[in-house]
Write a protein that holds these residues in place. Structure first.
Motif, PDB file in Angstrom:
ATOM      1  N   PRO A 296     -18.444  -8.851  10.879  1.00 31.86           N
ATOM      2  CA  PRO A 296     -19.690  -9.619  10.769  1.00 31.86           C
ATOM      3  C   PRO A 296     -20.919  -8.770  10.498  1.00 31.86           C
ATOM      4  CG  PRO A 296     -18.939  -9.510  13.055  1.00 31.86           C
ATOM      5  CD  PRO A 296     -17.833  -8.974  12.223  1.00 31.86           C
TER       6      PRO A 296
ATOM      7  N   ASP B 188     -16.852 -16.611  12.937  1.00 32.00           N
ATOM      8  CA  ASP B 188     -17.569 -17.860  12.689  1.00 32.00           C
ATOM      9  C   ASP B 188     -18.662 -17.633  11.640  1.00 32.00           C
ATOM     10  OD1 ASP B 188     -18.862 -20.281  12.726  1.00 32.00           O
ATOM     11  OD2 ASP B 188     -19.352 -20.264  14.862  1.00 32.00           O
TER      12      ASP B 188
ATOM     13  N   MET C 160     -20.979 -12.031  16.986  1.00 41.81           N
ATOM     14  CA  MET C 160     -19.939 -13.009  17.299  1.00 41.81           C
ATOM     15  C   MET C 160     -19.823 -13.205  18.805  1.00 41.81           C
ATOM     16  SD  MET C 160     -19.207 -13.974  14.376  1.00 41.81           S
ATOM     17  CE  MET C 160     -18.416 -15.284  15.246  1.00 41.81           C
TER      18      MET C 160
END
Length: 327
Positions: free
Chosen positions: A98, A120, A176
């Motif tokens: 991420p 996500d 995250m």
């Protein structure tokens, strides 16, 4: 395989004579960014699978592809690494994790980006939705929608039936983890009725204090949410779990070398599939037209030797589901 070997290969590709380059056609350019421990080591076992995926589609480093690599530890090195890769003028960028994905997306709105190992991407604001990414970035997630942390806790409770308090090891610097703390962990507490005290570490030295805190709070077990820090420091994390007699569940396969249990996506498969995304983009498909995909392969690994050391009896129901049992 060391990072310098990859750099040497890229350098050799650049030194090929113009006649040979013309014969082979124009080489495409790929920039790879990972946020790691800053040690200058090679890609990890999962990231290496990206190049298997590329080869499966006919893309060979040094033949029809030139790859530039950057491995950074934030906050000081990441901006320079991103700038280097943008200056490389790549046809496509691959972001491992991420932080790398967020840094590249902030740096360019035009160069296609393929991320891997982002739990996500919608929650992080990388894409508008999984089905319609909406910009110059797409890729593969590490979890499927739902209560993934809850599944990991349920595995631990099968191993430790008496567990009513399970510590969660997080890195507050990981975006995250911040999302999980805000959303999934509170939901898991409500659904499973188990106490989940949070212990934090942002550096290797803080890992010792985090495990000491879990023990001081009388945790029955611990879940490592999974982070660059704990990935790099896996031997230390495993040793601390043993020191404090804490049954643990980990996210990454390499923790099975001494760790009690692992449950997570097959990360090598994700990076291998990312090679297909790169192939499509190099052939002209826009990232906005490539839906974000979720993992299809998960690994459950149980280390029986560690279970025995902890005095745990592994139930047959868990052994039957395990992809690998280490004796």
């Amino acid at each position: 395989m060391k990072r310098r070997e990859f750099i040497a290969a890229a350098t050799a590709a650049l030194l090929v004579s113009p006649r040979r380059s013309w014969a082979q056609g124009t080489r495409r350019r790929l920039g790879f960014l990972a946020v790691g421990d800053g040690s200058g080591q090679a890609l990890n076992y999962a990231e290496l699978a990206l190049f298997d995926g590329l080869r499966n589609h006919g893309w060979i480093d040094g033949r029809n592809l030139i790859i530039e690599y950057r491995f950074s530890q934030p906050p000081d090195r990441l901006p320079a690494s991103v700038a280097d890769l943008i200056a490389f003028n790549p046809d496509v960028l691959v972001a491992a994790g991420p932080r790398a994905a967020g840094a590249l997306k902030s740096a360019t709105a035009s160069t296609p980006i393929v991320f891997v190992f982002v739990a996500d991407p919608v929650g992080l604001g990388l894409v508008q939705s999984l089905s319609r990414p909406g910009s110059n970035i797409t890729g593969l997630t590490t979890i499927v929608s739902g209560d993934f942390i809850g599944k990991r806790i349920e595995i631990l409770r099968e191993l430790v039936p008496f567990a009513s308090k399970i510590a969660i090891l997080v890195n507050p610097g990981n975006p995250m983890h911040r999302l999980a703390l805000a959303e999934e962990i509170p939901r898991t507490v409500r659904n499973l009725g188990v106490a989940l005290p949070i212990v934090e570490a942002t550096t290797a030295e803080e890992l010792d204090a985090a495990f000491a805190s879990a023990a001081a709070q009388h945790a029955d077990a611990i879940v490592d949410l999974g982070d660059v820090l704990t990935f790099v420091e896996a031997p230390r994390v495993i040793a601390l779990a043993a020191k404090y007699h804490l049954p643990a569940n980990y996210l990454f396969r390499h923790y099975a070398n001494g760790g009690l249990s692992v449950y997570g996506a097959d990360t090598a498969d994700l990076f291998r599939r990312a090679g297909g995304y790169v192939d499509k983009i190099l052939k002209g498909i826009k990232p906005a037209d490539l839906p974000v995909e979720q993992p299809t392969k998960f690994e459950l690994v149980i280390n029986m030797k560690t279970a025995k050391t902890l005095g745990l009896t592994v139930p047959p129901s868990l052994l039957v589901r395990a992809d690998e049992v280490i004796e």
